[in-house]
Motif scaffolding. Structure first.
Motif, PDB file in Angstrom:
ATOM      1  N   ALA A 119       0.611  -1.070   0.035  1.00 13.60           N
ATOM      2  CA  ALA A 119       0.027   0.038   0.090  1.00 13.60           C
ATOM      3  C   ALA A 119       0.964   1.228  -0.086  1.00 13.60           C
ATOM      4  O   ALA A 119       2.172   1.224   0.797  1.00 13.60           O
ATOM      5  CB  ALA A 119      -0.808   0.103   1.098  1.00 13.60           C
ATOM      6  N   VAL A 120       0.630   2.380  -0.870  1.00 16.81           N
ATOM      7  CA  VAL A 120       1.160   3.714  -0.866  1.00 16.81           C
ATOM      8  C   VAL A 120       0.051   4.573  -0.756  1.00 16.81           C
ATOM      9  O   VAL A 120      -0.999   4.477  -1.057  1.00 16.81           O
ATOM     10  CB  VAL A 120       1.858   3.681  -2.146  1.00 16.81           C
ATOM     11  N   ARG A 121       0.369   5.694  -0.814  1.00 14.39           N
ATOM     12  CA  ARG A 121      -0.512   7.017  -0.989  1.00 14.39           C
ATOM     13  C   ARG A 121      -0.032   7.678  -1.918  1.00 14.39           C
ATOM     14  O   ARG A 121       0.951   8.060  -2.344  1.00 14.39           O
ATOM     15  CB  ARG A 121      -0.538   8.022   0.242  1.00 14.39           C
ATOM     16  N   ASP A 122      -1.200   8.415  -2.882  1.00 13.52           N
ATOM     17  CA  ASP A 122      -0.745   9.242  -3.856  1.00 13.52           C
ATOM     18  C   ASP A 122      -0.452  10.552  -3.332  1.00 13.52           C
ATOM     19  O   ASP A 122      -0.937  10.835  -2.119  1.00 13.52           O
ATOM     20  CB  ASP A 122      -1.648   9.232  -5.041  1.00 13.52           C
ATOM     21  N   PRO A 123      -0.129  11.546  -4.109  1.00 10.92           N
ATOM     22  CA  PRO A 123       0.146  13.001  -3.520  1.00 10.92           C
ATOM     23  C   PRO A 123      -0.894  13.503  -2.798  1.00 10.92           C
ATOM     24  O   PRO A 123      -0.825  14.349  -2.025  1.00 10.92           O
ATOM     25  CB  PRO A 123       0.472  13.731  -4.608  1.00 10.92           C
ATOM     26  N   ALA A 124      -2.132  13.240  -3.080  1.00  7.47           N
ATOM     27  CA  ALA A 124      -3.389  13.795  -2.341  1.00  7.47           C
ATOM     28  C   ALA A 124      -3.649  12.864  -0.988  1.00  7.47           C
ATOM     29  O   ALA A 124      -4.636  13.449  -0.621  1.00  7.47           O
ATOM     30  CB  ALA A 124      -4.617  13.807  -3.227  1.00  7.47           C
TER      31      ALA A 124
ATOM     32  N   ASN B 202      -4.485   9.766  -1.228  1.00  8.64           N
ATOM     33  CA  ASN B 202      -5.516   8.773  -1.476  1.00  8.64           C
ATOM     34  C   ASN B 202      -4.599   7.223  -1.590  1.00  8.64           C
ATOM     35  O   ASN B 202      -3.443   7.112  -1.705  1.00  8.64           O
ATOM     36  CB  ASN B 202      -5.995   8.621  -2.940  1.00  8.64           C
ATOM     37  N   LEU B 203      -5.374   6.344  -0.636  1.00 10.27           N
ATOM     38  CA  LEU B 203      -4.774   5.021  -0.278  1.00 10.27           C
ATOM     39  C   LEU B 203      -4.876   4.164  -1.945  1.00 10.27           C
ATOM     40  O   LEU B 203      -5.874   3.837  -2.492  1.00 10.27           O
ATOM     41  CB  LEU B 203      -5.663   4.162   0.709  1.00 10.27           C
ATOM     42  N   ILE B 204      -3.761   3.635  -2.162  1.00 15.75           N
ATOM     43  CA  ILE B 204      -3.613   2.818  -3.663  1.00 15.75           C
ATOM     44  C   ILE B 204      -2.975   1.319  -2.873  1.00 15.75           C
ATOM     45  O   ILE B 204      -1.916   1.507  -2.392  1.00 15.75           O
ATOM     46  CB  ILE B 204      -2.504   3.416  -4.463  1.00 15.75           C
ATOM     47  N   ARG B 205      -3.887   0.332  -3.020  1.00 12.66           N
ATOM     48  CA  ARG B 205      -3.147  -0.903  -2.651  1.00 12.66           C
ATOM     49  C   ARG B 205      -3.106  -1.759  -3.916  1.00 12.66           C
ATOM     50  O   ARG B 205      -3.562  -1.672  -5.150  1.00 12.66           O
ATOM     51  CB  ARG B 205      -4.293  -1.571  -1.939  1.00 12.66           C
ATOM     52  N   ILE B 206      -1.995  -2.279  -3.934  1.00  9.70           N
ATOM     53  CA  ILE B 206      -1.468  -2.948  -5.357  1.00  9.70           C
ATOM     54  C   ILE B 206      -1.410  -4.727  -4.953  1.00  9.70           C
ATOM     55  O   ILE B 206      -0.395  -4.853  -4.025  1.00  9.70           O
ATOM     56  CB  ILE B 206      -0.360  -2.678  -5.997  1.00  9.70           C
TER      57      ILE B 206
END
Length: 136
Positions: A121-126, A128-132
Motif C-alpha cells: 500500500a502507498v498513498r498518492d500525492p493527495a 488517496n490509499l492505493i493498494r496493489i
C-alpha cells in the motif's frame, strides 16, 4: 446485464503532482487533461487497457456540495481517509521497488495477507490509499 467498470474517480488537490505520480511513477497514460473554471480533471489509465480509467478531479466540486462538506472532504484527504483504489500487477516486488525509488509514501511493504493475497500500500500525492495486489 453486461457491465464493466469504465472509470473510477479520485480527488486530487495538486494536478501537477497527481499527473507526475500516475503517469511517471505508475506508468499510466494520460487520456485527457481538461481545464475548466480554473480547475483540472485528468484522466489516466493503464497502457493497453483503453476501457479502464481513473479520473483525477478537484475535490468537492460536485453540484450542491456545501462549504462544510468541502472542508470535510479536504480534511479527510489530508488524513488519507477519503479515497482509494485497488490495482493489480504480476510483479509486485518490481512495482514496489519503482514506488520506493520514486519516493512514494509507503504505507505497507509487500505482505502476505491472512486472506490469501500478497499486496502493498502507498498513498498518492493527495493522500488517496492505493493498494496493489499481486496477480497470480
Amino acid at each position: 446485464m453486461d457491465l464493466t467498470i469504465f472509470s473510477s474517480f479520485l480527488p486530487q488537490d495538486d494536478p501537477d503532482a497527481a499527473l507526475s505520480f500516475y503517469r511517471d511513477t505508475l506508468g499510466f497514460e494520460v487520456r485527457q487533461d481538461v481545464g475548466y473554471d480554473g480547475k483540472r480533471w485528468i484522466t489516466v489509465g493503464p497502457p493497453g487497457q483503453p476501457g479502464t480509467s481513473i479520473v483525477l478531479h478537484p475535490p468537492g466540486v460536485d453540484p450542491g456540495i456545501t462549504d462544510d462538506e468541502r472542508r470535510t472532504i479536504l480534511d479527510m484527504m489530508a488524513k488519507g481517509t477519503y479515497g482509494g483504489i485497488l490495482l493489480a500487477t504480476p510483479d509486485l516486488d518490481g512495482a514496489f521497488e519503482r514506488l520506493q525509488s520514486a519516493d512514494a509514501e509507503i504505507v505497507q511493504e509487500p505482505t502476505e495477507q491472512p486472506y490469501g493475497i500478497r499486496d502493498c500500500a502507498v498513498r498518492d500525492p493527495a493522500g488517496n490509499l492505493i493498494r496493489i495486489q499481486e496477480r497470480r
